[in-house]
Design a protein around this motif. Sequence first.
Motif, short mmCIF file in Angstrom:
data_model
loop_
_atom_site.label_atom_id
_atom_site.label_comp_id
_atom_site.label_asym_id
_atom_site.label_seq_id
_atom_site.Cartn_x
_atom_site.Cartn_y
_atom_site.Cartn_z
N VAL A 278 34.86 41.07 47.20
CA VAL A 278 35.20 41.54 45.87
C VAL A 278 34.87 40.46 44.84
CG1 VAL A 278 37.00 43.10 46.66
CG2 VAL A 278 37.58 40.74 46.11
N ALA A 279 34.69 40.89 43.59
CA ALA A 279 34.45 39.94 42.51
C ALA A 279 35.68 39.05 42.35
CB ALA A 279 34.16 40.68 41.22
N PRO A 280 35.46 37.79 41.96
CA PRO A 280 36.60 36.86 41.83
C PRO A 280 37.72 37.40 40.96
CG PRO A 280 34.53 35.67 41.63
CD PRO A 280 34.17 37.14 41.66
N GLU A 281 37.37 38.09 39.87
CA GLU A 281 38.41 38.59 38.97
C GLU A 281 39.15 39.80 39.54
OE1 GLU A 281 34.46 40.46 37.79
OE2 GLU A 281 35.20 38.48 38.36
N ALA A 282 38.58 40.43 40.57
CA ALA A 282 39.22 41.62 41.15
C ALA A 282 40.34 41.25 42.12
CB ALA A 282 38.18 42.48 41.86
N LEU A 283 40.31 40.06 42.68
CA LEU A 283 41.34 39.62 43.60
C LEU A 283 42.32 38.72 42.85
CD1 LEU A 283 41.04 38.75 47.28
CD2 LEU A 283 42.19 37.11 45.82
N ARG A 310 44.51 44.11 34.57
CA ARG A 310 43.82 44.50 35.81
C ARG A 310 44.52 45.65 36.53
NH1 ARG A 310 42.66 38.71 38.59
NH2 ARG A 310 44.44 38.06 37.30
N LEU A 311 45.45 46.29 35.83
CA LEU A 311 46.04 47.54 36.31
C LEU A 311 45.65 48.63 35.33
CD1 LEU A 311 49.67 46.53 37.39
CD2 LEU A 311 47.61 46.65 38.80
N ASN A 312 44.60 49.36 35.65
CA ASN A 312 44.07 50.36 34.74
C ASN A 312 44.27 51.75 35.32
OD1 ASN A 312 42.89 48.43 32.85
ND2 ASN A 312 41.46 47.96 34.50
#
Length: 335
Positions: A278-283, A310-312
Amino acid sequence: MTIDNLSHPVLPLKIIATGAALPPGCIESSVLDRQLNKPVGYVEKRSGIIHRFHASNQASQAELAVAALDDALARHAILRDSIDLLISASAIPVQALPFSAAHILKIAGLPSGTAGFDINTSCVSFISALQVAAGLLNAGVYRRIAIVSADIASRGINWEDEESSLIFGDGAACAIVERGDGRSGILSYLMETYPEGSDLCEIRAGGTRRNPRAGMNDSDFLFHMKGKQLFRQASALIEGYLERLLSAAGLTLPQIATVVPHQASHLSLEHMRQRLHVAPEALVDIYRYRGNQVAASIPSALHEAAITDRLNANLPVMLIGTAAGLTLGGMVLLP
């Protein structure tokens, strides 16, 4: 991807607020270098932590829990008396009896008679509590539930065990949930326990197994971990587990927008990052500034995801962690 094109049924649940709290004692890794007579930079390199928070010996776990509850209420202007159930989802209780939720309710300022109980699946207690809360809300038993995880891990640190002593921090976090309107909820929930690993993480005292009448010593109150064995067993299980969790949600890994893992250690997070691609910002990774906060880790990371957008809505989020037992716990939800 939106909920409209999901064929899998959703157990309705809406997270309407999150909050977190930390004790005032910020402990830099450089301070531990000096205390433990290690070279400069040793603790940070070994633990992967810049700083963590340790409560004082006089600090109250219940007060820390209430601070997280208060933060969630204040951030979202929620009335205190609208909470009709409080779930304490912590790994270590305040005491053997009564249950921790009673201690929290005693000082939380909620109406007298407000219901409360504990859920304990060690580090993944918060995930278990979310599932139980969703069931109760959908049964119409309660309307608004506060889930609070608070752990003072520093009370059980065994400073003679370098592997485990450097990674723990104290903290609390809270999520307030309702049934919602059915557009958000749980896509899948999976809890698996492999009791052959039950002695890999343990605190032996605090129950009937080790007590003054059954025989005990001071070390029974401290945390014991067989880290290498634990990592090997968890690593061997996680691949199949992830497949089962995602399959139950009807999703694949690339469809997960945000991953909220247990902040177990820098090695476990790196393994998770490499495995998931996963992308760094996703974890969500708060470990460098909190350490392993036991059951408070996952809701603290969830709060971090909430305040960093990051909760959309309609984008799946996965909560996942390993715990003493050995237990693997996870949930895929639409926030």
